[in-house]
Design an enzyme around this catalytic site. Sequence first.
Site, PDB file in Angstrom:
ATOM      1  N   HIS B  57       0.832  -1.215   0.000  1.00 62.27           N
ATOM      2  CA  HIS B  57       0.000   0.000   0.000  1.00 62.27           C
ATOM      3  C   HIS B  57       0.863   1.260   0.000  1.00 62.27           C
ATOM      4  CE1 HIS B  57      -3.202  -2.778   0.831  1.00 62.27           C
ATOM      5  NE2 HIS B  57      -2.705  -3.102   2.018  1.00 62.27           N
ATOM      6  N   HIS B 216      -7.034  -4.655  -1.320  1.00 67.01           N
ATOM      7  CA  HIS B 216      -6.340  -5.924  -1.593  1.00 67.01           C
ATOM      8  C   HIS B 216      -6.966  -6.614  -2.799  1.00 67.01           C
ATOM      9  CE1 HIS B 216      -6.285  -5.052   2.763  1.00 67.01           C
ATOM     10  NE2 HIS B 216      -5.000  -5.296   2.614  1.00 67.01           N
TER      11      HIS B 216
END
Lengths: 330, 330
Positions: B57, B216
């Site tokens: 991320h 995700h």
Amino acid sequence: MKKLMNRVDDMLAESLRGFGAAHRELVEVSTEPKLVMRRKRKADGRVALISGGGSGHEPMHAGFVGHGMLDAACPGEVFTSPTPDQMLAAAEAVDAGGGVLWIVKNYSGDVMNFEMAGEMYSGRSATVLTNDDVAVESSLHSQGRRGVAATVVVEKIVGAAAERGDDLAACQALGQKVNAASGSMGVALTSCTVPAAGRPTFDIGDDELELGVGIHGEPGRRRVAMMAADAIAGELVETICESVAPKRGQPVLLLVNGMGATPLLELYLLFDAAVRQCDQRGLKVVRSLVGNFCTSLDMAGASITLTRLDEEMTGLWDAPVHTAALRWGA
Amino acid sequence: MKKLMNRVDDMLAESLRGFGAAHRELVEVSTEPKLVMRRKRKADGRVALISGGGSGHEPMHAGFVGHGMLDAACPGEVFTSPTPDQMLAAAEAVDAGGGVLWIVKNYSGDVMNFEMAGEMYSGRSATVLTNDDVAVESSLHSQGRRGVAATVVVEKIVGAAAERGDDLAACQALGQKVNAASGSMGVALTSCTVPAAGRPTFDIGDDELELGVGIHGEPGRRRVAMMAADAIAGELVETICESVAPKRGQPVLLLVNGMGATPLLELYLLFDAAVRQCDQRGLKVVRSLVGNFCTSLDMAGASITLTRLDEEMTGLWDAPVHTAALRWGA
């Protein structure tokens, strides 16, 4: 083609309007008489730096308008040179008595149009041409080497010199020196897709790499099987060093630049690999920059730039900058 | 799978080493006793902010370590929670007497491990859970809403409060308030590819959009035909407003966040579209942020976050911050 957009024809105008709204304290999107992204505060007798080129390389150049860097940027259509009258409008808007320095990436269209603007402009102006791409000697859109990511380094260092009050001749000489001290080379994992074309600029296999790609998807040195990051960094740093010829112990700036669709996880990994390549050659990485600065739309890939630094250039690199894409210092 | 990497197993360590080298004035990559990205200077009696989560991320969270934001970040493997002993090591390294505030995105693994760390830690600690994703009520990896890009806003605002000396209870209450005032929703144009898996997490057609995707690659609300940016912004802002319930005239922070492979040209265009959606609803966009902050590896796509601002939150947002990914002020 999937992109976050409405109509292809409105893409650039809407994106620039968004940029202007997000950074309204720094940049004014001026459309009269011609489209110019101009710094909010004028240069007060200092040299005004103006750059520009085809869009699709964001944050270059509008993202570098602000304190300590550019006074104006002229965005052309995607991968298309801005027009001479845009450049003229920029000069007339931001020249505050110190003259105008045009910072031009070496592509035939840009060179021709900035030359024309220089002739049309009644004030004093001078040009710095960037041609740092060591991959190929000439290309689809350029005679001689292409100008790529070292343009960011030139704009930052010369921007600091203009901010402290260096005159036009000194700013031009410094820009030429930074360009000559710099070399860059890039790789592509995927093609970019120009919105108006609607399909990828080139085909590339799932296991292939374009070594030495240009920032418009121009062909590089060769097409090879996908390589490990260490091998990529090795070939790029080696080729750059053949051109830039740093001695052992030379302090350098290392810039790892994403092409637009490469995540930071991979850019920092490539930076790590490039640092090790520099270490092996005895180069001292004393300054660095990692991120998306000179991109090629949605291309996955990256480039490495090395600049030989001296004390003056290092100090100017460290000087405060306040733009949308680069910001540090007071 | 093509990525800038060497061996899959070394990817995270090499990338973090590169990050540490590029930002050595801000962050120390500490590996003893456990991997922690820690701020160089301790908090001097102030509350220490610790966040963390699976990698992939970037720049979240290591990119937010520094003055005015996080004191430490614990990176897990890609899309995998860090371990309780990493979090414990972080607390022991950066708690300077003011206690520890854990900032945790609402995923089952993260929640469990941060809870365990809190039990193991002998000092004082408290938790702020972020759950700003309005797309779905529960998901593959979460009970209740997922924590996504508003985590950046929480970390920035609470980081400024900790920097000015607010105590642990006040920092926790403020973080909960910012989270409650925020909503986010994202879209995916392509899947991400987890390095260890070697293939895309989900299939998506050349003309499809995943509305409400998780960071995700978790499924969102629905799969639709590709939409124009205005329609995407309309649906996202509408869904967020149903949850955040701003009144007309409400000052808001508007964050347009890239998922990792989306160029700035498109992000600023989406920002422009989102501003118009806010205008239509009478919301005042008084602060904004556009770029890649809470990404999903090499996913193409973006998210929109809105935070209802009050005077205190606005002041704390404006307070100086000096991290790898956010930097402004003195």
